[in-house]
Design a protein around this motif. Structure first.
Motif, mmCIF file in Angstrom:
data_model
loop_
_atom_site.group_PDB
_atom_site.id
_atom_site.type_symbol
_atom_site.label_atom_id
_atom_site.label_comp_id
_atom_site.label_asym_id
_atom_site.label_seq_id
_atom_site.Cartn_x
_atom_site.Cartn_y
_atom_site.Cartn_z
ATOM 1 N N SER A 92 -0.622 10.811 18.493
ATOM 2 C CA SER A 92 -0.962 9.411 18.790
ATOM 3 C C SER A 92 -0.022 8.818 19.833
ATOM 4 O O SER A 92 -0.389 7.890 20.547
ATOM 5 C CB SER A 92 -0.899 8.564 17.520
ATOM 6 N N GLY A 93 1.196 9.348 19.906
ATOM 7 C CA GLY A 93 2.198 8.779 20.801
ATOM 8 C C GLY A 93 3.115 7.803 20.111
ATOM 9 O O GLY A 93 4.125 7.367 20.675
ATOM 10 N N GLY A 94 2.773 7.436 18.871
ATOM 11 C CA GLY A 94 3.619 6.524 18.107
ATOM 12 C C GLY A 94 3.592 5.103 18.639
ATOM 13 O O GLY A 94 2.842 4.769 19.566
ATOM 14 N N PRO A 95 4.430 4.231 18.082
ATOM 15 C CA PRO A 95 4.402 2.813 18.458
ATOM 16 C C PRO A 95 5.074 2.498 19.783
ATOM 17 O O PRO A 95 4.952 1.380 20.286
ATOM 18 C CB PRO A 95 5.152 2.140 17.292
ATOM 19 N N PHE A 96 5.786 3.458 20.373
ATOM 20 C CA PHE A 96 6.610 3.157 21.543
ATOM 21 C C PHE A 96 6.193 3.913 22.795
ATOM 22 O O PHE A 96 6.971 4.023 23.750
ATOM 23 C CB PHE A 96 8.082 3.500 21.236
ATOM 24 N N ARG A 97 4.979 4.419 22.852
ATOM 25 C CA ARG A 97 4.622 5.305 23.955
ATOM 26 C C ARG A 97 4.606 4.593 25.305
ATOM 27 O O ARG A 97 4.679 5.246 26.354
ATOM 28 C CB ARG A 97 3.270 5.986 23.711
ATOM 29 N N ARG A 98 4.541 3.270 25.319
ATOM 30 C CA ARG A 98 4.536 2.529 26.579
ATOM 31 C C ARG A 98 5.887 1.888 26.890
ATOM 32 O O ARG A 98 6.036 1.226 27.919
ATOM 33 C CB ARG A 98 3.456 1.439 26.544
ATOM 34 N N GLN A 111 13.931 -0.327 26.940
ATOM 35 C CA GLN A 111 13.321 -1.017 25.809
ATOM 36 C C GLN A 111 13.518 -0.257 24.502
ATOM 37 O O GLN A 111 13.646 -0.857 23.430
ATOM 38 C CB GLN A 111 11.822 -1.217 26.073
ATOM 39 N N LEU A 112 13.568 1.078 24.580
ATOM 40 C CA LEU A 112 13.741 1.885 23.371
ATOM 41 C C LEU A 112 15.101 1.657 22.718
ATOM 42 O O LEU A 112 15.245 1.823 21.504
ATOM 43 C CB LEU A 112 13.580 3.370 23.706
ATOM 44 N N ILE A 113 16.090 1.248 23.502
ATOM 45 C CA ILE A 113 17.429 1.037 22.956
ATOM 46 C C ILE A 113 17.405 -0.039 21.871
ATOM 47 O O ILE A 113 18.094 0.078 20.848
ATOM 48 C CB ILE A 113 18.421 0.650 24.077
ATOM 49 N N GLY A 114 16.606 -1.062 22.067
ATOM 50 C CA GLY A 114 16.662 -2.215 21.171
ATOM 51 C C GLY A 114 15.631 -2.259 20.063
ATOM 52 O O GLY A 114 15.554 -3.260 19.338
ATOM 53 N N VAL A 115 14.845 -1.206 19.886
ATOM 54 C CA VAL A 115 13.801 -1.280 18.856
ATOM 55 C C VAL A 115 14.427 -1.251 17.459
ATOM 56 O O VAL A 115 15.453 -0.607 17.226
ATOM 57 C CB VAL A 115 12.761 -0.138 18.996
ATOM 58 N N ALA A 170 35.094 3.270 10.499
ATOM 59 C CA ALA A 170 34.522 3.242 9.154
ATOM 60 C C ALA A 170 33.217 2.472 9.072
ATOM 61 O O ALA A 170 32.446 2.649 8.149
ATOM 62 C CB ALA A 170 35.522 2.640 8.178
ATOM 63 N N ILE A 171 32.987 1.578 10.032
ATOM 64 C CA ILE A 171 31.800 0.745 9.988
ATOM 65 C C ILE A 171 30.868 1.165 11.124
ATOM 66 O O ILE A 171 31.244 1.097 12.292
ATOM 67 C CB ILE A 171 32.140 -0.757 10.102
ATOM 68 N N TYR A 172 29.655 1.561 10.773
ATOM 69 C CA TYR A 172 28.707 1.996 11.785
ATOM 70 C C TYR A 172 28.212 0.807 12.602
ATOM 71 O O TYR A 172 28.216 -0.350 12.158
ATOM 72 C CB TYR A 172 27.492 2.639 11.128
ATOM 73 N N ASN A 173 27.755 1.113 13.814
ATOM 74 C CA ASN A 173 27.072 0.090 14.610
ATOM 75 C C ASN A 173 25.871 -0.421 13.828
ATOM 76 O O ASN A 173 25.133 0.347 13.225
ATOM 77 C CB ASN A 173 26.567 0.688 15.932
ATOM 78 N N GLN A 174 25.678 -1.699 13.846
ATOM 79 C CA GLN A 174 24.513 -2.293 13.194
ATOM 80 C C GLN A 174 23.529 -2.729 14.272
ATOM 81 O O GLN A 174 23.923 -3.176 15.352
ATOM 82 C CB GLN A 174 24.933 -3.521 12.359
ATOM 83 N N ILE A 175 22.250 -2.603 13.945
ATOM 84 C CA ILE A 175 21.214 -2.993 14.915
ATOM 85 C C ILE A 175 20.902 -4.471 14.725
ATOM 86 O O ILE A 175 20.630 -4.898 13.618
ATOM 87 C CB ILE A 175 19.959 -2.136 14.699
#
Length: 393
Positions: free
Chosen positions: A171-177, A182-186, A388-393
């Motif tokens: 299907s290409g998934g939700p991010f094919r376009r 833009q993929l960095i911030g999903v 100790a603390i991971y990056n948070q989105i």
């Protein structure tokens, strides 16, 4: 009546398998069920389907369930294997998620059970060993994935030596376009919004990165013995054609249906028969277009990693799967970014020294070590300054 054990009965595929059983209770009966921790749901499944035994992976949850029901409750990996080899089971449905599915599958094969396989990690990680055992024991090994079920159906009545190539649709998934920027911030929620399929969280993320399709390429290689150069992936956003097989005379046979996992599940259980179901029929008059395009391996390099790992062989596919499992889990836990997933995988693949012909014990050990290595890499390279603390989105 066919008796089945379902490994992972509280997950997406497991629940849909029980829907199929519910609709055909004169065809199938359930003798074994398993869950990781969801004892509330498995209790309801036990009440309805009356299995002989169940397994709960979590030891404490298993102890709790034992106080609430009057059938045998196993626990842990050994419990999974016991459900996989139940004497009363004809067929084992493996709908587990992750490499945990390898050993129960091999145990079931050695016990000469028919296998309906939805746990793609089994073939990705240990395909050579698994398919060798399938041949040795002469058991039925039928895929549940919609794409591999489609291939299976297209190949009925045809010779493998006449196959020129197999075409896996995606299907290409939700991010094919979306662009790389833009993929960095999903977000996690964005990634879980698959455009056509309703699946579990892990496989939905794998679909968004196209790693799921990469795994399916490796599965196809092991299921049908095709060279990787004869396995092609095309983006097909409508998700109507689930796979195609091109033969030496240039004829192409495709399998079409609306996206509904109950169809391949039912076919795997009823094979070689076809039985009616309550799914919606595909109305071709309402289909305005069937479109196809090539996947972008720069924006979605996980598919490229899978081809590389499959062609390289040896222990590399095990590494691919193990590091992906950890990366996806960390993304779902909002500890890394979506765009970090392929970076992590590439780093771990590049650092691995391939073992050419790993034994099963080697594969299990590599799987464990790579997962620990991946976790350490994420903490040390994708964390905040205190480590100790991971990056948070």
């Amino acid at each position: 009546m066919k008796s089945i054990s379902i490994l992972g009965s509280t997950g997406s595929i497991g629940r849909q398998t029980l829907e199929v059983v519910r609709g055909h209770n004169k065809e199938f009966r359930v003798v074994g069920l398993t869950t990781n921790t969801n004892i509330e749901l498995i209790k309801k499944q036990i009440e309805e389907f009356k299995p002989l035994s169940v397994c709960v992976m979590d030891e404490e949850k298993a102890d709790l369930l034992r106080t609430q029901i009057d059938i045998e409750v196993f626990s842990g990996l050994e419990g999974l294997k016991k459900i996989a080899i139940l004497e009363s089971a004809d067929t084992v449905v493996n709908s587990l998620v992750g490499s945990i599915g390898i050993l129960p599958t091999i145990s079931a094969i050695k016990s000469k059970k028919s296998i309906a396989i939805a746990n793609k990690e089994t073939l990705v990680t240990a395909g050579k060993i698994v398919m060798s055992e399938v041949k040795k024991q002469n058991v039925s090994f039928i895929p549940i994935d919609s794409e591999h079920s489609a291939m299976w159906q297209c190949l009925q009545g045809n010779r493998l030596e006449d196959v020129r190539k197999i075409v896996l649709t995606c299907s290409g998934g939700p991010f094919r376009r979306l662009s790389n920027e833009q993929l960095i911030g999903v977000s996690v929620n964005d990634a879980l919004q698959h455009p056509t399929w309703d699946m579990g969280a892990k496989i939905t993320i794998d679909s968004a990165t196209l790693m799921n399709k990469g795994f399916e390429v490796i599965e196809t290689h092991w299921l049908y013995g095709l060279d990787y150069d004869n396995i092609e992936v095309v983006i097909h956003p409508e998700s109507i054609i689930h796979s195609m097989v091109e033969f030496s005379d240039n004829s192409i046979i495709a399998q079409l249906s609306l996206p509904d996992m109950r169809l391949p599940i039912q076919y795997a259980l009823s094979y070689p028969r076809r039985i009616e179901n309550g799914s919606v029929s595909l109305d071709l008059s309402k289909i305005r277009a069937l479109t196809f395009e090539n996947p972008d391996l720069d924006r979605f390099p996980c598919l490229r990693f899978a081809y590389f790992s499959g062609k390289s062989g040896g222990s590399l596919p095990t590494v691919l799967n193990a590091t992906n499992e950890v990366a996806v889990r960390c993304f779902l836990d909002k500890k890394i970014k979506f765009s970090d997933i392929p970076k992590i995988i590439k780093e771990i693949l590049d650092s691995h020294k391939t073992i050419n012909n790993p034994e099963l014990d080697d594969i299990i050990e590599i799987d464990k070590k790579v997962k620990l290595t991946t976790e350490d890499f994420i903490i040390n390279n994708l964390s905040q300054k205190n480590g100790a603390i991971y990056n948070q989105i």
